[in-house]
Design an enzyme around this catalytic site. Structure first.
Site, mmCIF file in Angstrom:
data_model
loop_
_atom_site.group_PDB
_atom_site.id
_atom_site.type_symbol
_atom_site.label_atom_id
_atom_site.label_comp_id
_atom_site.label_asym_id
_atom_site.label_seq_id
_atom_site.Cartn_x
_atom_site.Cartn_y
_atom_site.Cartn_z
ATOM 1 N N ASP A 247 0.558 -7.859 -3.721
ATOM 2 C CA ASP A 247 -0.811 -8.080 -4.150
ATOM 3 C C ASP A 247 -1.687 -7.679 -2.967
ATOM 4 O O ASP A 247 -1.216 -7.577 -1.829
ATOM 5 C CB ASP A 247 -1.028 -9.538 -4.547
ATOM 6 C CG ASP A 247 -2.196 -9.713 -5.502
ATOM 7 O OD1 ASP A 247 -3.073 -8.822 -5.546
ATOM 8 O OD2 ASP A 247 -2.254 -10.749 -6.191
ATOM 9 N N TRP A 248 -2.954 -7.457 -3.227
ATOM 10 C CA TRP A 248 -3.824 -6.879 -2.206
ATOM 11 C C TRP A 248 -3.964 -7.822 -0.995
ATOM 12 O O TRP A 248 -4.436 -8.946 -1.133
ATOM 13 C CB TRP A 248 -5.161 -6.535 -2.824
ATOM 14 C CG TRP A 248 -5.241 -5.123 -3.333
ATOM 15 C CD1 TRP A 248 -6.284 -4.255 -3.146
ATOM 16 C CD2 TRP A 248 -4.271 -4.383 -4.090
ATOM 17 N NE1 TRP A 248 -6.006 -3.035 -3.739
ATOM 18 C CE2 TRP A 248 -4.784 -3.083 -4.320
ATOM 19 C CE3 TRP A 248 -3.001 -4.673 -4.589
ATOM 20 C CZ2 TRP A 248 -4.083 -2.095 -5.023
ATOM 21 C CZ3 TRP A 248 -2.297 -3.698 -5.292
ATOM 22 C CH2 TRP A 248 -2.844 -2.435 -5.497
#
Length: 852
Positions: A247-248
């Site tokens: 995920d970012w």
């Protein structure tokens, strides 16, 4: 740049083996061998917010990613490059129709591909563990079987269009509070029986191309570092051959993430890998073979989406930027293949759930309808989507007031807002604004340097702006420049107005050259809240109808801000709720029917924040109660992605759950209310009487730990275990006809452990209209274990039939439904004892039973 579909091949399942489409070749190994160590590690971190690195020397183009799953936004939130806004995932779960979802996502994939997108960051296949989950609307259901089947349909459709799906967020990322750090303490059997099955199904049955590792920890280990769940379960047991992306900003270590078999760290170009990972290889802490495996997966993904081409073709594109921050990479809108509006409208109507229909008030008869009162804050300004990763700039929005007015025939439509529920001052209609520079409807936007130099100017027609990349030098977090919006606003009414501006930083509002508000806002803990929950400044102004005023908003981003850079503005006439409520009662009393559209306000169902309550915001409950008191044909339309409390449910004639339905809301609602389409949905989540009834409510970690102490008993399973009666049960939905359940019989003559069990069900349409029925099979038993659910959804299917017609469906109860995970053995076991297959219309309306 290649045309959007060039080199694309379908990414759907071609065999039962996991990852069958994710093929690699000896040529890929040779390409990797030709790279230096520094070249290798460069490719394993993103180029910018939305793209991977490219390498002309081996024919690897940059792959463009886009947030999803309720639309394909692309690399910018920009109304000049709009996207189709789909029904939210909870609405897609409500269809109980994987094939229809697959048809929709195939169209979504074509739209994404035509935008130049290679990878969509969706679907979200976490479970609705708690109805307070801020991102619950982005999940398909509270049940793993329904979630898995809808998710498989979603992935297959999207990948048939040549766009890679990213199933997320792996795993136990089921709430938002402290999501970056909380430790989900989940027993192994609960992981295996509840939270992992949707991921397993998407890997084994749909060949999902990517998996996103979540922010949170599971049983003490961050998911990006969780070798047991990444290398062991995902890539080992399930044989996933695709790419695991973070995920970012979820990858926060070098060696631990690399050894856990994370494959791609996003976004870039900064991150924990790069030179640090190269040093770890040089020092012998990480082997180069580990890097090569990551690259083999990355090249296989690129081959699947048409981003791996002969080196001589790649060199022809070498002048193109490797990242996609520049808006010049956005595909012109006229070249985008949007989702077919008719299909979108069909799916939206199919997701609406008819919860109650006393006296068959629905569908409405146009011929007998003299006056219809359309009431509620959602009637004119519906909430069509949640906030965060799912948000898109819609191509258009069909509102209830517009659609019902055009479809009501000779009936008179009266409209009343009823009350105000917005948390952020809403934007005015675009036609009330004029760009003072161009003279066109809209606003003038400028990026201004600290010395006052205008670095870039644009004409825009939106009120909300968000950027991840692409700022002129000197603009952004920690920079001294500012973003300025100017517009002429023409009021429609005389009197006090409220103007507001939101963003993380300092905001100054000027009206006709006079500063009316000037102060900083607070930097949020979660960076995504810069977009979903920014601070706001407000000011009151007195305006004259028809007399334009010049408004200016200056936004100076915070020095220590993070996440997307967002600024929004709004202006509305000041209204008194008592006056609005009185007007609603007046129009309802005079009408034959009152349709009340209530639910979630914008920015109340969002990424980064859990909901504080299940109660609707503002005075909406009072509004419904007061309208129902003067009109016994009151129809309530719930515009919310997740459950809300309904203290007035027994006082109204009908209730329709319409979710956050995307841009086709109004047209689909008109179809359903007037009977041109059946409300085809069934509940994917239980609706409670009171908050205290919910098996899991509080989503707040304690000392950083989120204890999944409820075990398997979430959603309807928890209601069944406690004996609490829900307001409307999981699987419930009435439609516009009635059904008789007539027969259940075993097709499988003798059931054996480890074998599927097939049943045949016959039902008949006992009503007066053609309809569709969702036949649900639950498996109960063996009894006696309070940690086990009383019953659990095992299979479902649908039939259609005309009045008086019979139909049959065969449902396969999979072998796994009879099994339990034995943590001691580390495997599935099949306990003995008496099971019962229970079939019916919902988890609480079970009409046929078959002992097994």
């Amino acid at each position: 740049m290649p045309t959007p579909f060039q080199g694309r091949t379908p990414l759907g399942r071609t065999s039962g083996r996991a990852g069958a489409q994710m093929t690699t070749t000896a040529d890929d190994a040779e390409l990797i061998a030709s790279l230096s160590l520094n070249d290798k590690v460069l490719l394993l971190t993103g180029a910018d917010s939305w793209s991977t690195q490219g390498a002309d020397a081996i024919g690897l183009r940059s792959m463009i990613m886009s947030d999803g799953p309720a639309g394909a936004r692309g690399v910018a939130l920009d109304e000049r490059h709009p996207s189709t806004s789909l029904p939210c995932p909870s609405a897609l779960g409500a269809t109980w129709n994987p094939d229809l979802v697959s048809e929709l996502t195939a169209a979504l994939g074509q739209e994404a591909s035509s935008k130049g997108i290679h990878v969509l960051l969706g679907p979200t296949i976490n479970l609705m563990r708690t109805p307070l989950g801020g991102r619950g609307f982005e999940c398909f259901a509270e049940d793993p079987v329904l979630t898995a089947q809808i998710a498989v349909g979603y992935v297959r459709g999207l990948q048939e269009a040549g766009v890679a799906a990213t199933i997320k967020h792996y795993v136990a990322n089921d709430s938002e509070t402290e999501r970056w750090s909380y430790d989900a303490q989940v027993p192994e059997y609960v992981l295996r029986e509840l939270y992992l099955p949707p991921f397993e199904a998407c890997v084994r049955d749909a060949d999902a191309a990517m998996v996103m590792a979540a922010y949170n920890r599971v049983n003490g280990t961050a998911m990006t570092e969780n070798a047991r769940l990444l290398a062991g379960v995902l890539k080992g047991e399930w044989e996933f051959t695709g790419v695991v992306t973070s995920d970012w900003h979820a990858a926060r270590s070098t060696t631990a993430t690399a050894l856990a078999t994370l494959d791609l760290a996003m976004p870039g170009p900064d991150g924990p890998w790069g030179e640090q990972l190269a040093n770890a290889v040089s020092d012998g802490v990480v082997t180069e073979e580990i890097l090569d495996d990551k690259l083999m997966r990355l090249l296989a993904l690129a081959r699947r989406v048409g981003a791996l081409v002969p080196a001589d073709e790649a060199s022809a594109a070498s002048a193109e930027p490797q990242g996609v921050a520049s808006l010049t990479r956005l595909v012109p809108p006229e070249q985008v293949r949007l989702v077919d509006p008719a299909l979108l409208r069909k799916v939206t109507a199919s997701s609406f759930v008819l919860l109650k229909n006393e006296g068959n008030v629905l569908p409405l008869d146009r011929a007998d309808l003299g006056e219809l009162a359309l009431i509620g804050p959602g009637a004119v300004r519906p909430t069509i989507q949640g906030a965060g990763a799912v948000v898109v700039a819609p191509t258009s929005v069909s509102t209830p007031v517009d659609a019902l007015t055009s479809r009501a025939g000779a009936a008179k439509i009266t409209v009343a807002e009823g009350c105000q529920i917005w948390a952020t001052v809403p934007a005015p209609p675009t036609d009330s604004l004029t760009d003072p520079v161009s003279g066109e409807p809209g606003v003038h936007l400028e990026f201004v340097a600290t010395d006052g130099t205008v670095l870039r100017a644009e004409h825009r027609t939106a009120a909300t702006f968000a950027w991840w990349d692409g700022f002129p030098p000197g603009i952004g977090w920690g920079e001294g420049g500012s973003i300025v919006l100017e517009m002429l606003y023409r009021p429609e009414v005389t009197g006090p107005h409220l103007i507001g501006a939101a963003g993380v930083g300092r905001l100054t509002i000027t009206v006709d050259g006079v500063i009316v508000a000037d102060r900083p806002t607070v930097v949020p803990v979660d960076p995504v809240q810069a977009m979903t929950n920014p601070g706001q400044v407000r000011a009151g102004v007195d305006l004259q109808a028809g007399e334009p005023v010049r408004l200016k908003v200056e936004f100076r981003p915070a020095i220590d801000g993070e996440g997307p850079l967002t600024v929004r503005f709004g202006i509305v006439p000041t209204a008194d709720d008592e006056t609005l409520l009185a007007r609603a009662v007046q129009v309802a009393r005079a009408a034959d029917v009152a349709v009340v559209v209530v639910g979630s306000a914008e920015l109340t169902e969002v990424e980064g924040l859990d909901r504080p309550t299940l109660a609707m915001p503002g005075r909406q409950d009072e509004l419904v109660t007061r309208v129902a008191a003067v009109n016994d044909r009151t129809i309530v339309v719930l515009n919310s992605g997740m459950p809300v409390l309904m203290p007035w449910a027994d006082q109204v004639a009908a209730v329709v759950q319409a979710w956050l339905p995307g841009q086709a809301m109004g047209d689909a609602l008109a179809d359903v209310l007037f009977g041109d389409a059946e409300p085809g949905g069934r509940l994917p989540v239980t609706l409670p009487v009171a908050e205290a009834d919910c098996p899991v409510l509080d989503a707040t970690p304690v000392d950083g730990v989120l204890d999944y102490r409820e075990g398997l008993l979430i959603g309807y399973r928890g209601y069944d275990a406690s004996g609490v009666e829900p307001k409307f049960p999981f699987g419930h939905g009435l439609g516009y006809t009635d059904w008789d359940y007539e027969l259940i019989e075993a097709v499988t003559q003798e059931h054996q452990p480890g074998r599927d069990f097939v049943v045949r069900i016959v039902i008949s349409n006992a009503g007066s209209r053609f309809g569709r029925e969702v036949v649900q099979a639950y498996l109960a038993g063996p009894p006696g274990n309070p940690t086990r659910p009383v019953r659990a959804l095992a299979a479902f299917g649908s039939v259609t039939a005309g009045p008086g017609e019979s139909a049959e469906v065969r449902l396969t109860v999979p072998a796994r439904a009879f099994a339990q995970w034995d943590a001691g053995r580390g495997d599935w076991v099949w306990p003995g004892g008496q099971f019962t297959v229970e079939v019916g219309r919902s988890s609480r309306d079970l009409r046929l039973r078959l002992p097994v």
